[in-house]
Design a protein around this motif. Structure first.
Motif, short mmCIF file in Angstrom:
data_model
loop_
_atom_site.label_atom_id
_atom_site.label_comp_id
_atom_site.label_asym_id
_atom_site.label_seq_id
_atom_site.Cartn_x
_atom_site.Cartn_y
_atom_site.Cartn_z
N HIS A 233 -17.61 6.81 -1.48
CA HIS A 233 -17.77 6.17 -0.17
C HIS A 233 -18.57 4.88 -0.25
N SER A 234 -19.50 4.80 -1.21
CA SER A 234 -20.39 3.63 -1.24
C SER A 234 -19.68 2.38 -1.77
N ARG A 235 -18.53 2.57 -2.42
CA ARG A 235 -17.84 1.43 -3.01
C ARG A 235 -16.58 1.01 -2.26
N VAL A 236 -15.89 1.97 -1.64
CA VAL A 236 -14.52 1.74 -1.18
C VAL A 236 -14.38 0.57 -0.20
N GLY A 241 -14.54 -2.88 -4.14
CA GLY A 241 -13.73 -1.68 -3.89
C GLY A 241 -12.41 -2.03 -3.26
N ARG A 242 -12.46 -2.98 -2.33
CA ARG A 242 -11.23 -3.41 -1.66
C ARG A 242 -10.30 -4.11 -2.66
N ALA A 243 -10.88 -4.93 -3.53
CA ALA A 243 -10.08 -5.62 -4.56
C ALA A 243 -9.41 -4.61 -5.49
N PHE A 245 -8.47 -1.58 -4.70
CA PHE A 245 -7.36 -1.00 -3.95
C PHE A 245 -6.17 -1.95 -3.91
N LEU A 246 -6.43 -3.22 -3.59
CA LEU A 246 -5.33 -4.19 -3.44
C LEU A 246 -4.60 -4.41 -4.77
N ARG A 247 -5.35 -4.42 -5.87
CA ARG A 247 -4.70 -4.61 -7.18
C ARG A 247 -3.83 -3.41 -7.55
N ALA A 248 -4.23 -2.22 -7.07
CA ALA A 248 -3.48 -1.00 -7.41
C ALA A 248 -2.31 -0.75 -6.44
N ALA A 249 -2.33 -1.41 -5.27
CA ALA A 249 -1.32 -1.14 -4.23
C ALA A 249 0.07 -1.59 -4.71
N LEU A 250 1.04 -0.68 -4.62
CA LEU A 250 2.39 -0.98 -5.11
C LEU A 250 3.38 -1.06 -3.96
N PHE A 251 4.21 -2.11 -4.00
CA PHE A 251 5.30 -2.28 -3.03
C PHE A 251 6.55 -2.70 -3.79
#
Length: 271
Positions: A233-236, A241-243, A245-251
């Motif tokens: 929770h402290s990083r997300v 943390g957001r970066a 997530f965005l780098r891992a997000a697949l479309f």
């Protein structure tokens, strides 16, 4: 009211963002409920006019689940909803999926695309059923519980669609997503199981990947994880943390690409 959701706009990306703004105003003020939002999605895709048995039964199943979810919050003793995995998230997923399906209906029409669409909306409305907040302690833990929670409603489903919806819901476990995209990596879009899975995965995270709504959803996830005692929770919701997530997000779908999500991600990752 959500009656004004622009589900067939002239401009898909703008329409989607406008729909999500309206959802949030509705959530803050007087929530119209998942059954109403689902009905608008089904109507806009012309699924309610369907005459074939499977589509009708899938639509009914989805509505029953939506009603069941709202019923849990109907009285004043209602449990607190997780900060992220709540009815607003389910509504977001329904709206994104509806938009993706509209784009695909226009470019990849098929005789059974309506049935696939009804099944996907059904999976979307059930995918986080009674989500407790937090993260899995073991593979498919929360997803399996969600599927088992709607079992009593799923009895009427044709077995092929029942199996598919179960598979797609389990396939929303974050650990499965990379493999789901790998499966379709060299295949053009068609109305088949692996592609349907990817559409559900894309709809599940799409709004979190946008620059307009994403940061607020990251904050909501941080609050939810903190409540659940999850150390992440402290990083997300930090910039790092957001970066991540965005780098891992697949479309992967042509519809998600048509919505310009990749450019939005790139923009957020560019200092």
């Amino acid at each position: 009211p959500v009656n004004q959701l622009p589900l067939t706009p002239n401009n898909w990306p703008e329409g989607l963002h406008q729909a999500c703004r309206l959802l949030r105003m509705n959530w803050q003020a007087q929530w119209d409920g998942l059954p109403r939002i689902l009905t608008l999605c089904q109507q806009s895709l012309k699924l309610v006019q369907a005459t074939d048995h499977d589509t009708i039964v899938l639509n009914q199943f989805a509505q029953c689940v939506a009603h069941d979810i709202e019923q849990q919050f109907a009285d004043n003793t209602r449990p607190t909803e997780p900060a992220y995995h709540n009815r607003l998230h389910t509504a977001d997923v329904l709206i994104v999926l509806t938009t993706l399906l509209h784009i695909l209906h226009a470019t990849h029409a098929a005789h059974d695309d309506k049935t696939w669409s009804s099944a996907l909306l059904a999976a979307a409305v059930a995918h986080d059923y009674k989500h407790p907040g937090g993260v899995n302690q073991f593979a498919f833990q929360i997803e399996r519980a969600s599927w088992q929670g709607v079992q009593h409603i799923a009895q009427t489903l044709p077995s092929i669609w029942k199996q598919r919806i179960e598979r797609w819901i389990l396939g929303t476990d974050v650990q499965s997503v990379h493999l789901n995209h790998q499966r379709i990596a060299d295949h053009a879009f068609e109305w088949v199981d692996p592609w349907a899975q990817v559409l559900l995965n894309e709809a599940d995270i799409f709004i979190s990947a946008t620059s307009e709504f994403g940061p607020g959803l990251s904050d909501a996830l941080a609050r939810e994880w903190q409540c659940a005692g999850f150390v992440g929770h402290s990083r997300v919701s930090t910039q790092a943390g957001r970066a991540d997530f965005l780098r891992a997000a697949l479309f992967s779908s042509p519809a998600a690409k048509a919505l310009g999500i990749q450019a939005q991600i790139q923009q957020q990752l560019t200092p």
